[in-house]
Design a protein around this motif. Sequence first.
Motif, PDB file in Angstrom:
ATOM      1  N   MET A   8      -9.365 -60.217   6.510  1.00  0.00           N
ATOM      2  CA  MET A   8      -8.325 -59.683   7.379  1.00  0.00           C
ATOM      3  C   MET A   8      -7.216 -60.707   7.492  1.00  0.00           C
ATOM      4  SD  MET A   8      -8.775 -58.148  11.178  1.00  0.00           S
ATOM      5  CE  MET A   8      -9.300 -59.650  11.919  1.00  0.00           C
TER       6      MET A   8
ATOM      7  N   PRO B 111      -2.089 -62.022  11.534  1.00  0.00           N
ATOM      8  CA  PRO B 111      -0.879 -61.246  11.832  1.00  0.00           C
ATOM      9  C   PRO B 111       0.402 -62.057  11.652  1.00  0.00           C
ATOM     10  CG  PRO B 111      -2.268 -61.508  13.799  1.00  0.00           C
ATOM     11  CD  PRO B 111      -3.072 -61.971  12.636  1.00  0.00           C
TER      12      PRO B 111
ATOM     13  N   ALA C 200      -5.834 -52.754   9.957  1.00  0.00           N
ATOM     14  CA  ALA C 200      -6.176 -53.154  11.330  1.00  0.00           C
ATOM     15  C   ALA C 200      -5.134 -54.115  11.881  1.00  0.00           C
ATOM     16  CB  ALA C 200      -7.557 -53.809  11.352  1.00  0.00           C
ATOM     17  N   THR C 201      -4.669 -55.022  11.031  1.00  0.00           N
ATOM     18  CA  THR C 201      -3.687 -56.001  11.494  1.00  0.00           C
ATOM     19  C   THR C 201      -2.371 -55.307  11.851  1.00  0.00           C
ATOM     20  OG1 THR C 201      -4.716 -57.659  10.104  1.00  0.00           O
ATOM     21  CG2 THR C 201      -2.504 -58.143  10.890  1.00  0.00           C
TER      22      THR C 201
ATOM     23  N   ALA D 250      -2.019 -52.221  12.775  1.00  0.00           N
ATOM     24  CA  ALA D 250      -2.246 -51.431  13.987  1.00  0.00           C
ATOM     25  C   ALA D 250      -2.190 -52.335  15.227  1.00  0.00           C
ATOM     26  CB  ALA D 250      -3.588 -50.712  13.906  1.00  0.00           C
ATOM     27  N   GLU D 251      -2.797 -53.511  15.109  1.00  0.00           N
ATOM     28  CA  GLU D 251      -2.821 -54.410  16.258  1.00  0.00           C
ATOM     29  C   GLU D 251      -1.423 -54.962  16.544  1.00  0.00           C
ATOM     30  OE1 GLU D 251      -5.026 -54.859  18.451  1.00  0.00           O
ATOM     31  OE2 GLU D 251      -4.058 -56.487  19.536  1.00  0.00           O
TER      32      GLU D 251
ATOM     33  N   LEU E 229     -12.822 -53.860  11.738  1.00  0.00           N
ATOM     34  CA  LEU E 229     -11.773 -54.881  11.682  1.00  0.00           C
ATOM     35  C   LEU E 229     -10.695 -54.619  12.729  1.00  0.00           C
ATOM     36  CD1 LEU E 229     -11.379 -55.575   7.865  1.00  0.00           C
ATOM     37  CD2 LEU E 229     -12.682 -56.822   9.573  1.00  0.00           C
ATOM     38  N   ARG E 230     -10.579 -53.374  13.150  1.00  0.00           N
ATOM     39  CA  ARG E 230      -9.615 -53.073  14.214  1.00  0.00           C
ATOM     40  C   ARG E 230     -10.034 -53.818  15.486  1.00  0.00           C
ATOM     41  NH1 ARG E 230      -6.345 -53.076  16.757  1.00  0.00           N
ATOM     42  NH2 ARG E 230      -4.887 -51.592  17.654  1.00  0.00           N
ATOM     43  N   LEU E 231     -11.335 -53.833  15.728  1.00  0.00           N
ATOM     44  CA  LEU E 231     -11.876 -54.575  16.864  1.00  0.00           C
ATOM     45  C   LEU E 231     -11.586 -56.068  16.690  1.00  0.00           C
ATOM     46  CD1 LEU E 231     -13.868 -54.623  19.407  1.00  0.00           C
ATOM     47  CD2 LEU E 231     -15.658 -55.117  17.740  1.00  0.00           C
TER      48      LEU E 231
ATOM     49  N   ALA F 194      -9.243 -57.452  15.013  1.00  0.00           N
ATOM     50  CA  ALA F 194      -7.809 -57.727  15.197  1.00  0.00           C
ATOM     51  C   ALA F 194      -7.468 -57.781  16.684  1.00  0.00           C
ATOM     52  CB  ALA F 194      -6.975 -56.655  14.491  1.00  0.00           C
ATOM     53  N   TRP F 195      -8.101 -56.907  17.447  1.00  0.00           N
ATOM     54  CA  TRP F 195      -7.852 -56.901  18.894  1.00  0.00           C
ATOM     55  C   TRP F 195      -8.361 -58.186  19.524  1.00  0.00           C
ATOM     56  CZ3 TRP F 195     -11.775 -56.089  22.863  1.00  0.00           C
ATOM     57  CH2 TRP F 195     -11.237 -55.982  24.158  1.00  0.00           C
TER      58      TRP F 195
ATOM     59  N   SER G 196      -6.033 -60.922  18.885  1.00  0.00           N
ATOM     60  CA  SER G 196      -4.866 -60.885  19.773  1.00  0.00           C
ATOM     61  C   SER G 196      -5.202 -61.476  21.134  1.00  0.00           C
ATOM     62  CB  SER G 196      -4.393 -59.445  19.982  1.00  0.00           C
ATOM     63  OG  SER G 196      -3.593 -59.043  18.927  1.00  0.00           O
TER      64      SER G 196
ATOM     65  N   ARG H 180      -5.266 -65.232  20.792  1.00  0.00           N
ATOM     66  CA  ARG H 180      -3.929 -65.809  20.649  1.00  0.00           C
ATOM     67  C   ARG H 180      -3.175 -65.785  21.979  1.00  0.00           C
ATOM     68  NH1 ARG H 180      -4.318 -64.037  15.569  1.00  0.00           N
ATOM     69  NH2 ARG H 180      -3.923 -61.915  16.215  1.00  0.00           N
TER      70      ARG H 180
END
Lengths: 264, 982
Positions: free
Chosen positions: A172, A175, A221-222, A224-225, B659-661, B663-664, B667, B670
């Motif tokens: 992944m 970002p 995913a990146t 989307a985030e 991977l959505r999880l 990425a969250w 965030s 960060r």
Amino acid sequence: MSFEVPTSYLLNYITTLGGTLETLYNIVALQGPLPLKEIRIRTDYRPGGAGEDHVKNGLNFLHTLDLVSLDHDGYSTTDKAAEGVDFRLKVVAGLRKASGDQGHFLELHDVLVREGRASVTDDELIAILNRKDFTTPGETDINPVKTGWWIRTCDYLGLVQQLNGRKRILVMPDPNLITAMLRELGANRKEVSVVDWLRHSETRYFCQLCADGTLHPGVAATLAELSSCNRLRLIYKDDAPPFQIAAGQSVTHLVLVKEESSDA
Amino acid sequence: MPEFYIRHQQLDTFFRTEALEKPAEVFRKVHTPIDQIAVDFYKEGPYERFVSEDQVARWVLNSSGTLWGNRIFTITGETGSGKSELCQAIRYQAEETKGHVPILISRSMTRLRDIVSLLHQHLDEPQPDDIGEITALPAETVRSAAVTECLLTVETKAFQAYTPEQRQKLRQILQDVAFGRLIERAFTRYKKEVVAQGKERVLELMDYDEFQNLMSGAAPFLKAAEVFPLFRSRVNDGMKRLVSLGDLSQRLRSIAQHYQKQSKRPVLIMEDLTSFGFVKEDLLDYLFDLNGGNFDVVIGWTTGFEAEQLLRNPNEGVRSYMMDRMKGRFLTTSQDTRGSFFLERNHLPMVARYLDAVREPAAADRIPDPFYPLNPYAVTRIYQQLIDDKGQQKRTPRLLIDVIGRILRSNVPPWEEIEARLLRVNLQDWPLPDSFFTLKQEYPAAVALLKWYGRPDDHKVDRRTVELLGVAWPPALAQYLSDESIWSERSDEPVGQDQPTKEEGEHGAGVAGQVAPSKQASGLTPDNAGGSKTTTGTTATVRTEPTQPKPQVDQDLLELQNWVAGSDTFPGRQKLKAGLTYLLNLTEDHATIANPRGQLSVLKYEKSTLPIVMAGTNDSDVDHPAIRLQPTREHYEFYRICLAITSAREAEASLSENLRLAAWVGSLVREYQQSQRVYLSTRLGLPIEAAIFHAYRIVKAMSTGIVDPAEPTFADTALPAVPLLNRTSGLKQMPNLRDLMRLKQTVAALYQSFFYINTTTADPVALERIAAGYPFSKAVAALNGFNKQIDIGFKVAVASSDTGQGKEKALHELMLLLRQAGGELLSAGKSLAPERDTFGPFQETMAFADGMTVPLLKEQLATLRGIAVRYKVMARPEWQSLQEMSPALDFGALTKRSESVLATIGILSDPFRLMEAHRAVSQMEELEAYKTLSLAREMLHEVEDALREITRRSLNQQQKFAQRDREDCEDAYTTLSETLEG
């Protein structure tokens, strides 16, 4: 001192840290040309210390990727024009350009993306490197030390994410690496089509598409985030090829949100 | 059309072309029980892939008492696919069970007034008669009310995140004509859509895409996706007031209470959610708040509307929030083929029922099969050719009934009507004999009949049917007449009876199979669907497996859902936090602050739990950095996952699958790190790096006298055990400075973590940036403003002899110490004059060095020794070395080197220069020339002291001393003085 480009395989630089590369590059960029001795002084290098010459190794790595050059005056950076480009992108670009036997570093990442793998373990990486279709340099002995270093370095570069204390990495992108690339294409001022961005990334930097032409789940995913954090706006236009980033959500154009465009 | 024993006056009753609620008797007469409803999920027990309407009704009504809360079921399907029929079937079943009261809101109720009126029938209070209808309002009124509401929205708390300038800009945009037009356009669409029949209705008073387009140009700072729902809900509220609609949820709540008293459960059945127009969001909010009442709710919505609201909702959280709260989700049509599951198997019995309803009762015995004036093959062929008005295949009951109705109403015989209307015959699927094409020229009607009514294998039709249809059959086509009934099964299969059996349905499918062998290719069929679970379109990605979670998890999930819905309690939230902590722990560096390029992190968050604050709960929302979770539906899915994670292994599995999880979580980390740095920097008055830099600079300077960070050895973190500080007179008395010095290893480790990559590579670029930007006085001044309000759990995790016993220093203690030590140093800098005294010996020695040479010194030392011997001054052993003085000593060079040091001592501008001077002096003290001079000076002083003592005594005891002795002594003293002065 030889001015030839070093020939050691990239996968063998097992003690070189990404942060060291960036620091060395910054010193050379700001104050070069600088001879090795000067760079050693500036980085507080003390011979007879840990036994590894991090400074020399790091400079060799940068030299192999053509990010620095070496002549009688010492080391200089090669592309003055590319100032402001994210250092990590410079390294990835160098890795992408590395040809022949040196291509293996990024090729391993290519395989992960093309095969649509969301995550891999250390062992799986070794298995890929040992695959017949993979052009691992002949003399290189594949072992967990090397894959471990590859993981750390790719983690630093923002291509993968290592899970703390685990043998697993998530495929992944960071970002910030994505936004840096988009900024380079002017997405802080205008809408950039996903196709253009992907073409830019795939030819110059790293792979983002699976073999079937869909966005790698890590990239999706990146994006989307980034959108969820309001750093990036995802746009859909009927007349451009769409890329799916989530069930029922496709995107054709990207534009960085204002705060994001000015933080460079 | 010929009569065909059809009661034409009945056609409008049964073959209605609009989707309207059927009167009970009509419904009972033509309703074919829907036995093919796909279950996407049903959470209260095991289920099969396809169930009957009875089963759905049983599930919906499988409740009693008032403790259940709202139970929600949804029915998704194309328009005309039988959702309303299903809803009505549930309604009639509910009427027959004692504990339930059905409230059916049919699709035909297009006015909110009618809906309210219906609701009031269930309340013992008079219905308000002042409810207006929004569509009757002038666009002007709607626009100005909407604009006002939007302006008021900007004044709400949610907009405080924007600057006053941004809010002002927003107000301007909202008052601009472009925004007004946006509202008017939406209103015009609304009026048109609300009365639309047989198609999907889009009923919004504000269009998100238009809103986003407008705002992205005019107010790029605006988080459109975030604020749109705020505007929309406010505008909707305004419209409610405009038409005096009042609070719909309140009415529903009253109904719930009303029936609660009677121990009954109201069953709210909505054939089409869009009937609720602009209040549908309100309604959903109320219903999905599971504690809001004790309704059993059935929501019908079209595939397109559901996709828009739910499946394609970019907000994954909203999606899974709603999915999670549903007890069951049922599909009437395939999302791939848009075909009705039910119709695929039941088009024959359904058509038979409808035909039976309009047939002359007396004719029942005379007709050959229940499909007369059609036949089963014709019905199946019509079914296969069903398309919507855009030419897309769409096999739904309503379309089939619509087409059959048109055939029956036509003034030409059915086969001609079919031939004229349904020409989209795919000949490959449906091979006809070549002879038909030539025969058709001559006998068009008869060939059309054969084509549509003919048995697939031999194209024959019943002779009796042909006779009953009144067709004059051409002899040339006699071979296509069959004397046997091609519908021979008719007598065994009571099609069209009131209670068709399961077998009948299957038989119907069998006929369809004969007619069109290729139908297997058309996608999902009941035959294969029964066995394996077939994934259908987008549903697959949001499918909730019908697992049987532990009751405890259920409770937590319910609490989570309530929290997301606005509840302020979430007793089980520690589990969510624990799960999230597992996730966070897998991402590096979330709890450290250090050089982002480096590998050394010693400043670590050392509290036992991470500060996770869940907004809206009674988590004390401290102002220090924390991982903040908002009760947003957008993140519901992530929260739900957190709730289920109870180990690092599960966390790893969740991250690697989702991977959505990941990425969250990235965030969150960060943001948390960023907030830590910002917090520290704001509280300290300067970046943490600058504070650490100065702490180290003090410790380094006081230990070694090295001050200039540009000096390469500055970064050498190995500090001497005995610091230079002890050479000073005043500085070494300063308590905070001394305390800071005691922490020198801690400080050095911190310094490394910020200005080194690893222990062997410094990061001079980072260092220069900080050193240049934050001079000492500025840094101390900045630090002055801070007290210990940075106690946020950061400790310097370094095993050092500083603190002993592995005790770690908290960051805030260190910073307090730095602030005070810095203050001490600054004030010391104002009065450094006394410090000059500590350099006395050095200054004297260097004064002695001026003009000195080795021969001269030797001569003077010889004189001195003579005097010492004569007056019996005790010789020290080290003086012996002076006799072996090297002839190479260069006192001139020493003097030259001392000049700058002496100059520094002369001005002593600040404590750092002081330490620099001490360092230079200490370095000179190591030189042979200095040592020699210093020793000589020491010898001189001792002899001088001795002589002075003798002189004093001789004056007192004059009588005891000989005159000569006294003169000698005076001579020696003079010589000595001259030497010293020279």
